[in-house]
Design a protein around this motif. Structure first.
Motif, PDB file in Angstrom:
ATOM      1  N   UNK A 124      35.083  43.093  52.624  1.00 18.33           N
ATOM      2  CA  UNK A 124      34.190  43.947  51.838  1.00 18.33           C
ATOM      3  C   UNK A 124      34.906  45.219  51.381  1.00 18.33           C
ATOM      4  N   UNK A 125      35.692  45.817  52.258  1.00 15.63           N
ATOM      5  CA  UNK A 125      36.463  47.008  51.895  1.00 15.63           C
ATOM      6  C   UNK A 125      37.474  46.651  50.799  1.00 15.63           C
ATOM      7  N   UNK A 126      38.166  45.548  50.952  1.00 12.71           N
ATOM      8  CA  UNK A 126      39.137  45.136  49.939  1.00 12.71           C
ATOM      9  C   UNK A 126      38.457  44.842  48.603  1.00 12.71           C
ATOM     10  N   UNK A 127      37.297  44.235  48.645  1.00 14.91           N
ATOM     11  CA  UNK A 127      36.605  43.863  47.417  1.00 14.91           C
ATOM     12  C   UNK A 127      36.066  45.074  46.658  1.00 14.91           C
ATOM     13  N   UNK A 128      35.849  46.163  47.361  1.00 16.83           N
ATOM     14  CA  UNK A 128      35.386  47.399  46.692  1.00 16.83           C
ATOM     15  C   UNK A 128      36.546  48.160  46.086  1.00 16.83           C
ATOM     16  N   UNK A 129      37.754  47.871  46.526  1.00 12.37           N
ATOM     17  CA  UNK A 129      38.931  48.618  46.040  1.00 12.37           C
ATOM     18  C   UNK A 129      39.295  48.243  44.630  1.00 12.37           C
TER      19      UNK A 129
END
Length: 170
Positions: free
Chosen positions: A165-170
């Motif tokens: 989720x963190x990577x996908x928001x980046x």
């Protein structure tokens, strides 16, 4: 394969299918590996990809179960990734309660959703780039501090989902 050939610190998963053994860490990692195979199969089918992501993923996760996308299941809006079967198998293997089985299914759904966003978003990229985020989530989940049993499987899925989720928001 030697560690020099691999990009991940994990040794390849067993090709026997998801959730071998009663170890929560191993069951979670093997199941994540299988879900990765299934997501890549669908992404390759939808994008007419070259299978580079699947090859790169196999270096991390070993061979999958031979899952093949079922366009009929997609048309029925069914369980296209077979998560219900994976959930039932894990819950039975660990003797999970109905509440735990429900929590596990939600964890598998959330992980799969984030993996699809990650992998499909990079479907035109090279294989290693396409699976690098999921590989990082898998590595993180393998090191996560989690309890034993089905709760440990769920906790590892939640940790991997948070990473994606963190990577996908980046």
């Amino acid at each position: 394969m030697t560690s020099i050939d691999r990009l991940s610190g994990l040794s390849p998963l067993s090709p026997t299918g998801p959730a071998g053994g009663a170890d929560a860490r191993g069951a979670a990692i093997e199941t994540m590996g299988e879900i990765g195979h299934r997501v890549l199969a669908w992404v390759d089918t939808a994008s007419r990809g070259n299978g580079g992501g699947a090859q790169a993923w196999s270096q991390t996760a070993g061979n999958g179960s031979g899952f093949a996308p079922d366009l009929g299941e997609l048309a029925r809006r069914g369980d296209v990734y077979g998560l219900g079967e994976l959930t039932s198998d894990l819950a039975a293997r660990f003797g999970g309660s109905p509440a735990q089985e429900g929590a596990l299914r939600r964890a598998l759904d959330d992980f799969t959703r984030q993996a699809v966003v990650q992998i499909a978003g990079l479907s035109g990229a090279g294989g290693d780039q396409q699976v690098s985020g999921v590989r990082a989530a898998l590595d993180g989940a393998s090191r996560a501090d989690a309890p034993a049993g089905l709760d440990g499987v769920i906790a590892r899925f939640e940790a991997a989902t948070a990473t994606l989720a963190v990577q996908n928001r980046s």
